[in-house]
Enzyme design. Structure first.
Site, short mmCIF file in Angstrom:
data_model
loop_
_atom_site.label_atom_id
_atom_site.label_comp_id
_atom_site.label_asym_id
_atom_site.label_seq_id
_atom_site.Cartn_x
_atom_site.Cartn_y
_atom_site.Cartn_z
CD GLU A 148 -2.82 -0.91 2.53
OE1 GLU A 148 -2.39 -0.23 3.49
OE2 GLU A 148 -3.88 -1.56 2.59
CG HIS B 207 3.15 -0.26 11.07
ND1 HIS B 207 3.05 1.04 10.59
CD2 HIS B 207 4.35 -0.72 10.65
CE1 HIS B 207 4.13 1.33 9.90
NE2 HIS B 207 4.94 0.29 9.93
CD GLU C 20 -8.45 -1.36 11.53
OE1 GLU C 20 -7.35 -1.05 11.03
OE2 GLU C 20 -8.56 -1.97 12.61
CG ASN D 13 -9.54 -5.63 12.01
OD1 ASN D 13 -8.71 -6.42 11.56
ND2 ASN D 13 -9.24 -4.37 12.23
NE ARG E 166 -9.15 -9.23 14.94
CZ ARG E 166 -8.69 -8.05 15.32
NH1 ARG E 166 -9.31 -7.38 16.27
NH2 ARG E 166 -7.62 -7.52 14.75
#
Length: 658
Positions: A201, A236, A276, A291, A293
């Site tokens: 990215e 990160h 996100e 995510n 979860r």
């Protein structure tokens, strides 16, 4: 989909968190544990517990078959995966359903679609959700990544396609560092997630990391619960999170929320999920990942919405309808969470392990502590070093910030190193206080790394007085009848008691004299008085040079751990043997328990101070072991695959000129 018991396929603080809600709503709870976690708090708190294997995660917490077998054997009706480990493993979710159990999470297809970053990016681009420019191709050769990075433009982020939590992630500034970053990221990704697939990215400088909490039920209702700002990160990996984001306006919240809901609907989502985004300074946002979860940072959303997200997960998994609509979602006040890790920021965030000598979490108005430890617990080296989350709520962001600083200072953990002082320092920085911090905050604020706080003269004096008082009291207990009132009494001047303490690389020469509970100490050229010293149940009270001090301490025959207002110091008693060893900078020892991944040198080689000698894997991250001195490498005591304990000898270097 009805059930009255759940197995928690996880450990640590998240297992304790799930148990708390499950028991509150009347469910029987079943914990699992590896040999390293026998007797851990989550095991003690559950109604039942099942051993699932030896300490390595690949032989225990990552074994889906063992989890399902334990659930069936214990007659559990459902499995909650928590976060990490098997929580985003689509094959595990499918196997749970095939076993006739309820998976408290999204459908396996949704996990599969969103769990792989490359596939998720392709799906979001098709759905019209803005994404960060990158490479998500199936050609995983170095040549393909180098070509893609050149086209995208440096700097770029290398990421594990199937991962999260900072594992398998590296920022690369130019082409020269890309091949090495790819190799390390592949290795970490394979170890942590069982897949070495990577993506690239474009690194967006100075952005914020903002995520949207979503929930969906089986009836097609999907809502969002506002945003969390997770910009404060190191390697990160998130360190401090808050809700709401200081710069998100109601209009931007609506736009990001609608995009997150669209992303969830695109995969027919169900349960709790987090979408996100990167948010740039102009207000543009770009999809990063979803995510599938519960997130580590979910408590800040709970504290500003008044909702129990675990209870919502369980209700949805039982086939119940969401109890609120988007119009009913209201955000009240502000909440900030700090992650307490077993790591040493001054040693490049090196993870630590060992016995928790004392754990005393903070309390108070607006404060919540989610922890997976207790006094006496042995922190194992095999898992993520997150120990606890300290959260504070206030009717304003400033109130929440000040409460959190106080809560971290009041939360005492003696034993392994922690990042508590670092967290406090972050919260006090102007950029955080005024809400302008971005994902570059830690790199920009600490360009030279983190320096350990040095103990002051008062800290050394208190440590010395505590150690000498303990030694005196032990001798008094073994003596014949002597009145305590006679301690420190003499008809002649009392002799000075010599003592040497070491803290990190500092050696303190101390002379002390005692009368009762009052101590006079000389530390180098400085003098201190410690009066009215009392030490009961690890709590210390004294006056140091007339100033009242309250602290916590753990004192042994060779060590004094001291916690004062968020600072923690560990002093060792220096004897002749340790004095000789300290001069031997040619000894290279394991900085923590771990697995030797690679040995990069051979016996007889000439090495320079700072050269990387080996790679050690601990707590799901890889760490470089470097030479502390220049010279000839004459002894290698390790090989790839060896498991080491903290302090085990790895190399011997004959120093140049020796």
């Amino acid at each position: 989909m009805s059930f009255d018991s759940i197995l928690i396929a996880n450990r640590g603080e998240i297992a304790c968190r799930i148990i708390r809600t499950a028991r509150a709503i009347g469910l029987r709870t079943i914990a699992v544990y590896s040999d390293a976690d026998e007797g851990a708090p989550h095991v003690v708190q559950a109604d039942d517990a099942v051993r699932i294997g030896p300490p390595p995660a690949g032989e225990s917490y990552l074994r889906g078959d063992a989890m399902i077998a334990a659930a069936v054997d214990m007659q559990a009706g459902a499995i909650h995966p928590g976060y990490g480990f098997l929580s985003e493993n689509d094959r595990f979710a499918e196997a749970v359903a095939d076993a006739g159990l309820v998976f408290i999470g999204p459908p396996s297809k949704a996990i599969s679609l969103m769990g792989n970053k490359a596939a998720a990016k392709r799906l979001m681009l098709e759905a019209g959700v803005p994404c960060v420019p990158g490479y998500h191709g199936k050609d995983q050769s170095d040549e393909a990544f180098i070509e893609a990075a050149t086209n995208i433009g440096f700097p770029v982020m290398v990421k594990a396609a199937d991962g999260g939590g900072g594992k398998g992630m590296r920022q690369v500034e130019n082409e020269h560092g890309l091949a090495a970053a790819l190799a390390i990221a592949r290795s970490e990704a394979e170890s942590a997630f069982g897949s070495n697939e990577l993506i690239l990215e474009k690194a967006i400088d100075g952005a914020r990391h903002v995520e949207i909490q979503v929930f969906a039920d089986i009836f097609g209702n999907t809502i969002h619960l506002g945003e969390r700002d997770c910009s404060i990160q190191r390697r990160h990996q998130k360190v401090i999170e808050e809700a709401p984001c200081p710069v998100v306006s109601p209009g931007l919240r609506q736009a990001m929320g609608e995009a997150a809901v669209s992303a969830a609907k695109a995969v027919d989502y169900r349960g709790a999920g987090t979408v996100e985004f990167l948010l740039d300074s102009a207000g543009a946002f770009f999809f990063l990942e979803m995510n599938t979860r519960l997130q580590v940072e979910h408590p800040v959303t709970e504290m500003v919405t008044g909702l129990d997200l675990v209870a919502l997960q369980i209700a949805i998994s039982r086939g119940e309808k969401l109890p609120l609509t988007q119009n009913n979602v209201a955000l009240g006040g502000h909440a900030i969470e700090a992650r307490l890790y077993a790591e040493d920021p001054a040693r490049d965030f090196m993870p630590d392990a060992g016995t928790v000598d004392l754990w005393r979490p903070a309390g108070g108005e607006g404060v919540r502590v989610d922890a997976g430890i207790d006094t006496g617990f042995e922190i194992p080296p095999h898992y993520d070093p997150l120990l606890a989350k300290i959260i504070a709520w206030g009717d304003s962001r400033e109130t929440a910030r000040l409460r959190l600083i106080q809560a971290i200072e009041d939360s005492v953990l003696l034993g392994p190193a922690t990042n508590a002082s670092f967290l406090i320092d972050i919260l006090k920085k102007e950029a955080f206080a005024n809400g302008t911090a971005t994902t570059r905050f830690i790199a920009d604020t600490y360009p030279e790394g983190i320096s350990a706080a040095d103990p002051g003269t008062d800290d050394v004096a208190l440590a010395a007085a505590l150690f000498l008082a303990r030694r005196r009291d032990q001798a008094f207990a073994q003596a014949g009848y002597v009145s305590r009132s006679q301690l420190g009494w003499s008809s002649a001047p009392l002799p000075m008691i010599p003592l040497k303490l070491i803290q990190e690389e500092q050696v303190f020469d101390i002379s002390a004299r005692c009368r009762g509970t009052d101590w006079t100490l000389t530390i180098g050229a400085a003098s201190s008085s410690v009066d009215s010293l009392s030490h009961t149940s690890n709590q210390v009270r004294a006056r140091i040079n007339g100033r009242r001090v309250e602290a916590f301490a753990f004192v042994t025959r060779t060590r004094i751990s001291l916690a004062i207002a968020g600072k923690k110091f560990t002093f060792s008693v220096l004897d002749a043997a340790t004095s000789e060893e300290r001069g031997d900078s040619g000894r290279v020892v394991a900085p923590m328990p771990g697995l030797v991944i690679d040995v990069l040198v051979k016996a007889g080689e000439t090495v320079a101070k700072g050269d990387v000698l080996a790679v050690l894997e601990a707590m799901k991250m890889q760490h470089r072991v470097v030479a502390k001195a220049s010279g000839t490498l004459n002894t290698i005591k390790i090989s790839p695959g060896d498991r080491l304990g903290s302090g085990d000898l790895m190399f011997m270097i004959t120093e140049a000129g020796a």
